[in-house]
Design an enzyme around this catalytic site. Structure first.
Site, PDB file in Angstrom:
ATOM      1  N   LYS A 130       0.864  -1.181   0.000  1.00 26.75           N
ATOM      2  CA  LYS A 130       0.000   0.000   0.000  1.00 26.75           C
ATOM      3  C   LYS A 130       0.896   1.225   0.000  1.00 26.75           C
ATOM      4  O   LYS A 130       1.726   1.388   0.908  1.00 26.75           O
ATOM      5  CB  LYS A 130      -0.865   0.008   1.261  1.00 26.75           C
ATOM      6  CG  LYS A 130      -1.828  -1.170   1.316  1.00 26.75           C
ATOM      7  CD  LYS A 130      -3.194  -0.772   0.829  1.00 26.75           C
ATOM      8  CE  LYS A 130      -4.204  -1.836   1.224  1.00 26.75           C
ATOM      9  NZ  LYS A 130      -5.547  -1.478   0.791  1.00 26.75           N
ATOM     10  N   ASP A 207      -9.637  -1.297  -9.250  1.00 28.60           N
ATOM     11  CA  ASP A 207     -10.283  -1.797  -8.030  1.00 28.60           C
ATOM     12  C   ASP A 207     -11.416  -0.841  -7.650  1.00 28.60           C
ATOM     13  O   ASP A 207     -12.509  -0.916  -8.188  1.00 28.60           O
ATOM     14  CB  ASP A 207      -9.239  -1.940  -6.915  1.00 28.60           C
ATOM     15  CG  ASP A 207      -9.839  -2.444  -5.613  1.00 28.60           C
ATOM     16  OD1 ASP A 207     -10.968  -2.969  -5.629  1.00 28.60           O
ATOM     17  OD2 ASP A 207      -9.179  -2.308  -4.549  1.00 28.60           O
ATOM     18  N   LYS A 230     -13.788  -8.295  -5.635  1.00 25.09           N
ATOM     19  CA  LYS A 230     -14.033  -8.409  -4.195  1.00 25.09           C
ATOM     20  C   LYS A 230     -15.439  -8.952  -3.977  1.00 25.09           C
ATOM     21  O   LYS A 230     -16.426  -8.206  -4.077  1.00 25.09           O
ATOM     22  CB  LYS A 230     -13.893  -7.037  -3.521  1.00 25.09           C
ATOM     23  CG  LYS A 230     -12.454  -6.574  -3.413  1.00 25.09           C
ATOM     24  CD  LYS A 230     -12.360  -5.260  -2.684  1.00 25.09           C
ATOM     25  CE  LYS A 230     -10.909  -4.864  -2.463  1.00 25.09           C
ATOM     26  NZ  LYS A 230     -10.747  -3.401  -2.455  1.00 25.09           N
TER      27      LYS A 230
HETATM   28 MG    MG Z   1      -7.157  -1.666  -3.947  1.00 24.24          MG
END
Ligand code: MG
Length: 337
Positions: A130, A207, A230
């Site tokens: 991240k 995403d 997801k």
């Molecule tokens: Mg992401």
């Protein structure tokens, strides 16, 4: 009538969860869903207000009024999968296809050569980092990591920067090192021209910017090559169709949620591995280490990058789920999902 009960919990991050989330405790709820035929199953409901979700209390009130958010719809869809196996006394992971996962690195300041050595011994070949908080430090870290290790690196900016900052970040990384960056997720807010320009450096992955993409303005190929799927947040079948249509690779990931959510994500990843093996890259389902361990955590069996299951019926955790004092939320109109 479908009946739903909830149990609220909080997850306590071990370190900073990245530019999007910070280090505050994260509330969510487990759901127990029972269908008119008596079958019942469990799932997680874990909103990310940072991504525009309403908070957990508002989610629960919405369910009580029969107005399911898209997150609640996904939770019920997952609970149904659990119920189908649980009612037949079968474990959902028995005979599941094996899926490899990346190692998630939320906070580079917590990383040292020791951690790295353990990772490689354990068999991880992909690390997701991240980024987007301190670009110069992060670029240096990424370069060093790649120079010293035979690993593929994935970066996730969570749309925290802009195109000029992205260019500066990428050009500060040597071109031979850049080749080891498998993809970059959500560099900055969706914009077709800017994403096309950014795609010249390394492949991009879509995403959280998904909802902003205007698919009809994409003429031939989109500027991203990977779709993050997801199951806790979006319709999986629709995503897979989209991936096949645009020749995208797929990474199934958890929602950085409760072990119950993690177990469901692992199961969906196995299903995709079975149905569409050629499009699935290393996944991102093993995210439990991001939080302080709980009893649920200790039931999830994994070996290095591989999830191997949870004992019990359905998605497992039988005794722990039975022990919970559930609070009823609704008698919802029988919504099909
Ligand atoms: Mg992401």
């Amino acid at each position: 009538m479908m009946k739903i009960w909830f149990y609220k919990y909080e997850l306590e991050p071990i370190s900073n969860l990245g530019a999007l989330a910070g280090s505050a405790n994260r509330p969510g709820a487990l759901l127990k869903v029972q269908w008119p035929n008596g079958k019942f199953g469990y799932a997680d409901l874990f909103p990310w207000p940072e991504l525009g979700d309403v908070d957990i209390d508002t989610q629960l009130v919405a369910i009580s009024k029969g107005r399911l958010t898209s997150l609640a719809e996904q939770s019920i869809w997952l609970a149904k999968k659990d119920a189908d196996f649980r009612s037949r006394q079968l474990n959902i992971f028995a005979g599941a296809a094996k899926v490899k996962n990346h190692y998630l690195l939320n906070d580079i300041s917590k990383f040292n050569d020791n951690v790295l050595g353990n990772l490689r011994t354990a068999g991880f070949t992909t690390v997701k980092i991240k980024v987007g908080k301190n670009l110069e430090d992060e670029a240096r870290f990424v370069s060093r990591l790649i120079r010293q290790n035979p690993l593929l690196v994935r970066l996730d900016f969570n749309s925290k920067i802009d195109l000029p900052a992205y260019k500066k970040f990428m050009t500060s990384i040597d071109i031979t090192e850049r080749a080891k960056i498998e993809f970059v997720e959500d560099p900055f807010p969706w914009n077709l021209e800017q994403w096309t320009e950014a795609a010249a450096f390394v492949p991009l992955a879509l995403d959280n910017e998904f909802d902003r993409v205007k698919w009809d303005e994409i003429k031939d190929r989109p500027p991203f090559k990977v779709l993050i799927v997801k199951p806790a947040r979006r319709d999986v079948e629709k995503d897979i169709k989209l991936a096949l249509r645009y020749e995208l690779k797929v990474v199934v990931t958890s929602s950085l949620d409760h072990p119950v959510g993690v177990a469901h994500a692992c199961n969906i990843a196995s299903e995709v591995r079975k149905s569409n093996p050629s499009i699935l890259l290393d996944c991102g389902c093993l995210t439990l280490r991001s939080y302080k361990p709980s009893e649920f955590f200790t039931r999830v069996q994994s070996s290095g990058p591989y999830f191997s299951g949870v004992n019990g019926t359905g998605i497992g955790f039988d005794d722990l789920l039975q022990r919970i004092e559930w609070t009823p939320i609704i008698e919802a109109p029988g919504k099909k999902k």
